[in-house]
Design an enzyme around this catalytic site. Structure first.
Site, PDB file in Angstrom:
ATOM      1  N   TYR A  26      68.592  72.812  12.115  1.00 25.52           N
ATOM      2  CA  TYR A  26      68.680  71.380  11.812  1.00 25.52           C
ATOM      3  C   TYR A  26      68.851  71.107  10.322  1.00 25.52           C
ATOM      4  O   TYR A  26      68.347  70.114   9.812  1.00 25.52           O
ATOM      5  CB  TYR A  26      67.449  70.642  12.379  1.00 25.52           C
ATOM      6  N   TYR A 155      62.859  67.204  25.425  1.00 24.88           N
ATOM      7  CA  TYR A 155      63.712  68.108  24.654  1.00 24.88           C
ATOM      8  C   TYR A 155      64.030  69.314  25.534  1.00 24.88           C
ATOM      9  O   TYR A 155      63.130  69.934  26.086  1.00 24.88           O
ATOM     10  CB  TYR A 155      63.033  68.576  23.359  1.00 24.88           C
ATOM     11  N   LYS A 281      60.900  81.117  25.076  1.00 21.11           N
ATOM     12  CA  LYS A 281      59.949  81.131  23.961  1.00 21.11           C
ATOM     13  C   LYS A 281      58.928  82.279  24.022  1.00 21.11           C
ATOM     14  O   LYS A 281      59.204  83.337  23.492  1.00 21.11           O
ATOM     15  CB  LYS A 281      59.295  79.763  23.847  1.00 21.11           C
TER      16      LYS A 281
HETATM   17  C1  LIG Z   1      62.726  75.377  22.659  1.00 23.01           C
HETATM   18  C2  LIG Z   1      63.021  74.707  23.940  1.00 23.01           C
HETATM   19  C3  LIG Z   1      64.290  74.824  24.553  1.00 23.01           C
HETATM   20  C4  LIG Z   1      65.434  75.572  23.913  1.00 23.01           C
HETATM   21  O1  LIG Z   1      65.188  76.927  23.795  1.00 23.01           O
HETATM   22  P1  LIG Z   1      66.033  77.787  22.719  1.00 23.01           P
HETATM   23  O2  LIG Z   1      65.575  79.187  22.934  1.00 23.01           O
HETATM   24  O3  LIG Z   1      65.677  77.241  21.373  1.00 23.01           O
HETATM   25  O4  LIG Z   1      67.467  77.579  23.035  1.00 23.01           O
HETATM   26  C5  LIG Z   1      64.476  74.188  25.752  1.00 23.01           C
HETATM   27  N1  LIG Z   1      63.486  73.484  26.345  1.00 23.01           N
HETATM   28  C6  LIG Z   1      62.261  73.364  25.800  1.00 23.01           C
HETATM   29  C7  LIG Z   1      61.196  72.604  26.516  1.00 23.01           C
HETATM   30  C8  LIG Z   1      61.988  73.953  24.575  1.00 23.01           C
HETATM   31  O5  LIG Z   1      60.782  73.821  24.019  1.00 23.01           O
END
Ligand SMILES: *Cc1c(COP(=O)(O)O)cnc(C)c1O
Length: 431
Positions: A26, A155, A281
């Site tokens: 970002y 998100y 994650k």
């Molecule tokens: C971080 C995140 C994503 C995206 O994952 P990336 O590995 O960064 O592409 C999607 N959904 C949620 C809820 C997230 O926290």
């Protein structure tokens, strides 16, 4: 003499090259805010280059490093796998790390999720989830079902389909209104259960049923969209309404999975199984990029019955053995060491340590769930002042918008937790 910690580049040289050439999340190009240079990380501490300063990590590297850094068991899993192969293609080939990982994910996730697509990042796993849902209906002769419904404040990642279900206002993707697929949005979910809001969800799903492929939400905790919590009872409302109107239900557990909210997956707070679930994650304990999309037999079966009976998705690094081996080791660690007790202990520490923040001027709300602690201000934060305040307390935090928050590694000791919460308070005071 060159600084040995940065392989020949002095810290100022490295920062200058970084500013000129390297894009950060970002960020603008060239960069405007100077990043900190990390030389190594161990346990819950990041060690900075040049000064050797150590910061306690309050971020788990964006929710992922749940066991801390440089963990002997995870290192061992990586080293062991490296000695065999770091990667082979997944088309026409398979291997034990991927198979073991898929089996573990099926065993530990809500009952009914049986099939696993290994993706290379969270955003890609959401793309795959959306493709599965749209294709499921297309294969069953209902190609009109191709929109998604979500609630505001969410998100789901930065590629195009995920962007289309991120909060359209005030979110990071506001710029792309008019370019993104127009999805159906409900209001943000209230914290407590309200029948009128449940009715709004039911009504929207019913009204748009003919064009909806799926509802996609982050269960219980909305992460990067605003760190908001909501009643798990809404997940049951979604499950019932989706079943009643032939709409699939996708849970994005990329942030909430692997114990973060106090249950292994946030869906368990509601006792609900989604049709499709994304994880990422913390999947590899923060070691490597890997995510997964799980689905039920019903979803897979729908796809298999179509004119094109295959899921046309296959990343080059799909099922990466190194990442899969570390993911297996991370899950073994998690399940083997009484994670519930650890997360509970972190939750208690966050509640105690963040309570004083409620008294600070400019603080609107303080909330804690599992190993997530949030202080929400009544104003946009001064990010560099807040970050500086935390660093001065010896802690790494990354506040955004009106939020100072922490989701520390589960292994964070009580004394370090107290320092993290003190830093959150300092950042809230000075941000
Ligand atoms: C971080 C995140 C994503 C995206 O994952 P990336 O590995 O960064 O592409 C999607 N959904 C949620 C809820 C997230 O926290």
């Amino acid at each position: 003499m060159p600084d040995p910690h940065v392989s020949g580049l002095s810290v100022p040289e490295l920062l200058e090259l970084d500013r000129r050439h390297v894009w950060h999340p970002y960020g603008p190009m060239p960069g405007r805010q100077e990043p900190l240079v990390v030389e190594s990380a161990s346990g819950v501490r990041l060690r900075l280059a040049g000064t050797g300063t150590e910061l306690i990590d309050g971020m788990s590297s964006w929710w992922s490093a749940i066991h801390g850094y440089n963990h002997p068991a995870l290192n061992e899993a990586a080293r062991d796998q490296l000695g065999r192969m770091s990667h082979v293609m997944f088309g026409g080939l398979t291997h034990e790390p991927a198979v073991r990982l898929a089996k573990r994910l099926v065993d530990m996730s809500p009952e009914g999720l049986e099939h696993v697509f290994l993706a290379d990042s969270g955003s890609v796993s959401v793309e795959v989830a959306v493709k599965m849902c749209l294709q499921h209906w297309r294969s069953l002769g209902r190609p009109g079902k191709q929109r998604l419904l979500t609630w505001r404040g969410g998100y789901h990642g930065d590629t195009w389909q995920p962007m289309s279900v991120c909060d359209p206002e005030g979110g990071m993707h506001e710029l792309w209104q008019g370019v993104l697929q127009r999805q159906v949005f409900a209001d943000p979910p209230p914290v407590a259960y309200e029948e009128s809001y449940a009715d709004q969800l039911r009504e929207l799903i019913e009204r748009h049923a003919d064009e909806l492929a799926a509802v996609i939400v982050e269960p219980v905790v909305q992460g990067a969209g605003g760190m908001r919590f909501h009643s798990p009872a809404y997940l049951r409302v979604l499950r019932e309404a989706c079943d009643a109107h032939d709409v699939l239900l996708v849970f994005d557990e990329i942030a909430t999975g692997f114990g973060r909210t106090g249950t292994l997956f946030a869906a368990e707070h509601a006792g609900v199984t989604p049709d499709v679930m994304c994880v990422g994650k913390a999947l590899t304990g923060g070691y490597m990029t890997m995510a997964a999309t799980l689905c039920t037999a019903r979803v897979a079966d729908g796809i298999s019955r179509g004119e094109v009976p295959v899921l046309a998705h296959g990343p080059t690094f799909m099922g990466n053995p190194l990442a899969a081996a570390v993911a297996c080791a991370s899950i073994d660690l998690l399940l083997g060491q009484g994670w519930q007790t650890e997360v509970k202990r972190v939750e208690t520490g966050l509640r105690e340590g963040l309570a004083p923040a409620a008294e600070l001027p400019g603080v609107r709300d303080v909330r804690v769930l599992g190993a997530i602690g949030v202080v929400q201000l009544d104003h946009e934060i001064d990010m560099s002042a807040a970050t500086r305040a935390a660093v001065r307390e010896g802690v790494w935090l990354r506040p955004f918008r009106d939020l100072v928050y922490t989701m520390p590694p589960y292994v964070t000791g009580d004394a370090d937790l107290a320092r993290i919460t003190a830093a959150v308070c300092a950042a809230a005071r000075e941000g």
